[in-house]
Design a protein around this motif. Structure first.
Motif, PDB file in Angstrom:
ATOM      1  N   TYR A 291      52.635  44.937  40.136  1.00  0.00           N
ATOM      2  CA  TYR A 291      52.895  43.535  40.479  1.00  0.00           C
ATOM      3  C   TYR A 291      52.420  42.579  39.392  1.00  0.00           C
ATOM      4  N   ILE A 292      51.397  42.968  38.649  1.00  0.00           N
ATOM      5  CA  ILE A 292      50.988  42.153  37.506  1.00  0.00           C
ATOM      6  C   ILE A 292      52.124  42.097  36.476  1.00  0.00           C
ATOM      7  N   ARG A 293      52.792  43.235  36.261  1.00  0.00           N
ATOM      8  CA  ARG A 293      53.940  43.249  35.334  1.00  0.00           C
ATOM      9  C   ARG A 293      55.036  42.324  35.829  1.00  0.00           C
ATOM     10  N   TYR A 294      55.315  42.361  37.133  1.00  0.00           N
ATOM     11  CA  TYR A 294      56.331  41.467  37.702  1.00  0.00           C
ATOM     12  C   TYR A 294      55.965  40.000  37.428  1.00  0.00           C
ATOM     13  N   LEU A 295      54.701  39.657  37.688  1.00  0.00           N
ATOM     14  CA  LEU A 295      54.271  38.269  37.505  1.00  0.00           C
ATOM     15  C   LEU A 295      54.332  37.852  36.040  1.00  0.00           C
ATOM     16  N   ARG A 296      53.874  38.718  35.163  1.00  0.00           N
ATOM     17  CA  ARG A 296      53.900  38.369  33.743  1.00  0.00           C
ATOM     18  C   ARG A 296      55.316  38.079  33.275  1.00  0.00           C
ATOM     19  N   LYS A 297      56.245  38.873  33.728  1.00  0.00           N
ATOM     20  CA  LYS A 297      57.637  38.689  33.317  1.00  0.00           C
ATOM     21  C   LYS A 297      58.169  37.337  33.783  1.00  0.00           C
ATOM     22  N   LYS A 298      57.749  36.909  34.971  1.00  0.00           N
ATOM     23  CA  LYS A 298      58.265  35.660  35.526  1.00  0.00           C
ATOM     24  C   LYS A 298      57.495  34.426  35.042  1.00  0.00           C
ATOM     25  N   LEU A 299      56.233  34.609  34.684  1.00  0.00           N
ATOM     26  CA  LEU A 299      55.380  33.457  34.393  1.00  0.00           C
ATOM     27  C   LEU A 299      55.105  33.233  32.923  1.00  0.00           C
ATOM     28  N   GLN A 300      55.506  34.168  32.057  1.00  0.00           N
ATOM     29  CA  GLN A 300      55.157  34.077  30.633  1.00  0.00           C
ATOM     30  C   GLN A 300      56.407  33.733  29.826  1.00  0.00           C
ATOM     31  N   PRO A 301      56.700  32.444  29.658  1.00  0.00           N
ATOM     32  CA  PRO A 301      57.944  32.063  28.973  1.00  0.00           C
ATOM     33  C   PRO A 301      57.896  32.207  27.463  1.00  0.00           C
ATOM     34  N   THR A 302      56.709  32.397  26.879  1.00  0.00           N
ATOM     35  CA  THR A 302      56.591  32.494  25.423  1.00  0.00           C
ATOM     36  C   THR A 302      55.731  33.697  25.062  1.00  0.00           C
ATOM     37  N   ASP A 303      55.534  33.899  23.763  1.00  0.00           N
ATOM     38  CA  ASP A 303      54.713  35.014  23.286  1.00  0.00           C
ATOM     39  C   ASP A 303      53.272  34.597  23.056  1.00  0.00           C
ATOM     40  N   GLU A 304      52.850  33.473  23.649  1.00  0.00           N
ATOM     41  CA  GLU A 304      51.471  33.027  23.469  1.00  0.00           C
ATOM     42  C   GLU A 304      50.514  33.968  24.194  1.00  0.00           C
ATOM     43  N   GLU A 305      49.222  33.644  24.144  1.00  0.00           N
ATOM     44  CA  GLU A 305      48.206  34.473  24.782  1.00  0.00           C
ATOM     45  C   GLU A 305      48.599  34.761  26.230  1.00  0.00           C
ATOM     46  N   PRO A 306      48.492  36.027  26.675  1.00  0.00           N
ATOM     47  CA  PRO A 306      48.922  36.377  28.028  1.00  0.00           C
ATOM     48  C   PRO A 306      48.262  35.489  29.077  1.00  0.00           C
ATOM     49  N   PHE A 307      49.076  34.999  30.015  1.00  0.00           N
ATOM     50  CA  PHE A 307      48.564  34.140  31.081  1.00  0.00           C
ATOM     51  C   PHE A 307      47.637  34.934  32.002  1.00  0.00           C
ATOM     52  N   ILE A 308      48.081  36.134  32.393  1.00  0.00           N
ATOM     53  CA  ILE A 308      47.232  37.030  33.177  1.00  0.00           C
ATOM     54  C   ILE A 308      46.678  38.078  32.218  1.00  0.00           C
ATOM     55  N   GLN A 309      45.387  38.071  32.000  1.00  0.00           N
ATOM     56  CA  GLN A 309      44.781  38.934  31.006  1.00  0.00           C
ATOM     57  C   GLN A 309      44.229  40.212  31.635  1.00  0.00           C
ATOM     58  N   THR A 310      44.344  41.301  30.871  1.00  0.00           N
ATOM     59  CA  THR A 310      43.758  42.572  31.288  1.00  0.00           C
ATOM     60  C   THR A 310      42.305  42.628  30.839  1.00  0.00           C
ATOM     61  N   VAL A 311      41.419  42.939  31.757  1.00  0.00           N
ATOM     62  CA  VAL A 311      40.003  43.119  31.436  1.00  0.00           C
ATOM     63  C   VAL A 311      39.757  44.625  31.420  1.00  0.00           C
ATOM     64  N   ARG A 312      39.636  45.173  30.229  1.00  0.00           N
ATOM     65  CA  ARG A 312      39.564  46.624  30.061  1.00  0.00           C
ATOM     66  C   ARG A 312      38.439  47.231  30.901  1.00  0.00           C
ATOM     67  N   GLY A 313      38.789  48.258  31.650  1.00  0.00           N
ATOM     68  CA  GLY A 313      37.827  48.967  32.476  1.00  0.00           C
ATOM     69  C   GLY A 313      37.480  48.256  33.781  1.00  0.00           C
ATOM     70  N   VAL A 314      38.074  47.082  33.997  1.00  0.00           N
ATOM     71  CA  VAL A 314      37.762  46.329  35.214  1.00  0.00           C
ATOM     72  C   VAL A 314      39.036  46.025  36.008  1.00  0.00           C
ATOM     73  N   GLY A 315      39.849  45.141  35.488  1.00  0.00           N
ATOM     74  CA  GLY A 315      41.061  44.749  36.213  1.00  0.00           C
ATOM     75  C   GLY A 315      41.758  43.612  35.499  1.00  0.00           C
ATOM     76  N   TYR A 316      41.864  42.446  36.170  1.00  0.00           N
ATOM     77  CA  TYR A 316      42.645  41.344  35.618  1.00  0.00           C
ATOM     78  C   TYR A 316      41.960  40.013  35.913  1.00  0.00           C
ATOM     79  N   MET A 317      42.359  39.006  35.118  1.00  0.00           N
ATOM     80  CA  MET A 317      41.929  37.646  35.425  1.00  0.00           C
ATOM     81  C   MET A 317      42.883  36.663  34.794  1.00  0.00           C
TER      82      MET A 317
END
Length: 227
Positions: free
Chosen positions: A198-224
């Motif tokens: 679902y994070i992939r789904y959201l990123r595809k819909k919410l990220q209109p440019t190649d700028e810094e990811p709106f939803i970031q992956t926190v390695r070994g933890v999850g997302y923010m």
């Protein structure tokens, strides 16, 4: 506070379907199966919108509508009927109905009309803004709407719930297990990998440019979401 919607419908199956869909959308609901019950509840509790069937026992929908309007002009009333005559529609609208739908109807259309009426009701325009803005994103929690650079984005209910949880906890690293418990519920027994999907789904819909990811992956933890 959630809007309170009263369903006055004698067909218990239809009433239950409408109730479940509304509660999933976050509304508070009450259900009665006769005109007298509906009027009695309206006198006891504040109700923002009434879904009113025309053919109900004790008092028909037109009479209930007339009495609602004699009590107040603010409550939104959407009429439902199995009839498809122009006379019934005109009569309901002349008595003060805000909208009219003929059975059978699509539940998605009913929900859309409810959201529209509540959004543009004069009472709503006087209330404080209940939106969340983060960078290019705005979430209107009262209407469950999401905008990217001013354009509305179509999200599924689950995608919206996930986004809302991340947004309400922006700048916090959330574990997958936390996210599953809050968004899917404690009785969910599937794999936490569903969060990644679902994070992939959201990123595809919410990220209109190649700028810094709106939803970031926190390695070994999850997302923010980082604001």
């Amino acid at each position: 506070m959630s809007d309170h919607i009263l369903i006055i419908e004698d067909d218990e199956h239809i009433a239950r379907v409408i109730q479940l869909e509304l509660e999933y959308e976050g509304f508070k609901t009450s259900v009665v199966h006769s005109g007298r019950e509906g009027l009695a509840l309206l006198k006891k509790e504040p109700v923002q919108l009434v879904i009113l069937d025309v053919m109900i026992p004790e008092l028909n929908g037109m009479e209930v509508l007339r009495r609602i309007r004699s009590m107040n002009e603010e409550t939104i009333v959407i009429m439902l009927t199995a009839r498809n005559s122009v006379y019934d529609k005109v009569s309901g609208l002349d008595l003060g109905a805000n909208d009219y739908m003929t059975k059978p109807f699509e539940i998605e259309e009913l929900l859309a009309r409810i959201r529209t009426h509540l959004r543009f009701h004069p009472r709503k325009r006087d209330e404080p803004d209940d939106s969340i803005s983060i960078r290019h994103l705005m979430i209107r929690s009262d209407a469950r709407e999401v905008y990217v650079n001013g354009s509305i984005v179509d999200l599924t209910p689950r995608e919206y719930d996930l986004l809302m949880y991340l947004a309400e906890n922006k700048n916090r690293a959330l574990e997958r297990g936390q996210i599953v418990n809050q968004v899917w519920g404690y009785d969910y027994f599937g794999d936490t990998n569903v969060v990644d999907v679902y994070i992939r789904y959201l990123r595809k819909k919410l990220q209109p440019t190649d700028e810094e990811p709106f939803i970031q992956t926190v390695r070994g933890v999850g997302y923010m979401i980082k604001d």
